[in-house]
Design a protein around this motif. Structure first.
Motif: not given
Length: 94
Positions: A49-66
């Protein structure tokens, strides 16, 4: 998938230590193993679950940058187009 008994030998000192631990805590060996497996599963799930949350945050940050890059590109294109288009002529007065 087949299920069966694990055929592995446990060294006598480790087996004796495990039996002593179970006896000290008034647990059967089966109950103790069940508890250990449950604890392992809970820790594994929590780590997942922690790894999934880290991945979600990373994807969200990349989407925001895009999105920010897309907005900046669109603003630049609008600004460039505004400089290239001729100004509208004033309306004719009768």
């Amino acid at each position: 998938m087949t299920y069966g008994r694990l055929h592995a030998s446990i060294p006598a000192p480790e087996l004796d230590a495990f039996r002593n631990y179970c006896n000290e805590h008034e647990l059967t060996m089966s109950r103790c193993l069940t508890g250990l497996i449950h604890t392992f599963n809970v820790r594994t799930r929590r780590a997942s679950e922690q790894e999934t949350e880290r991945l979600r945050q990373r994807v969200e940050a990349q989407a925001h940058e895009a999105v920010q890059a897309y907005k900046a590109q669109a603003e630049q294109m609008v600004a460039e187009a505004a400089h290239e288009l001729p100004l509208p002529s004033p309306p004719e007065v009768l």
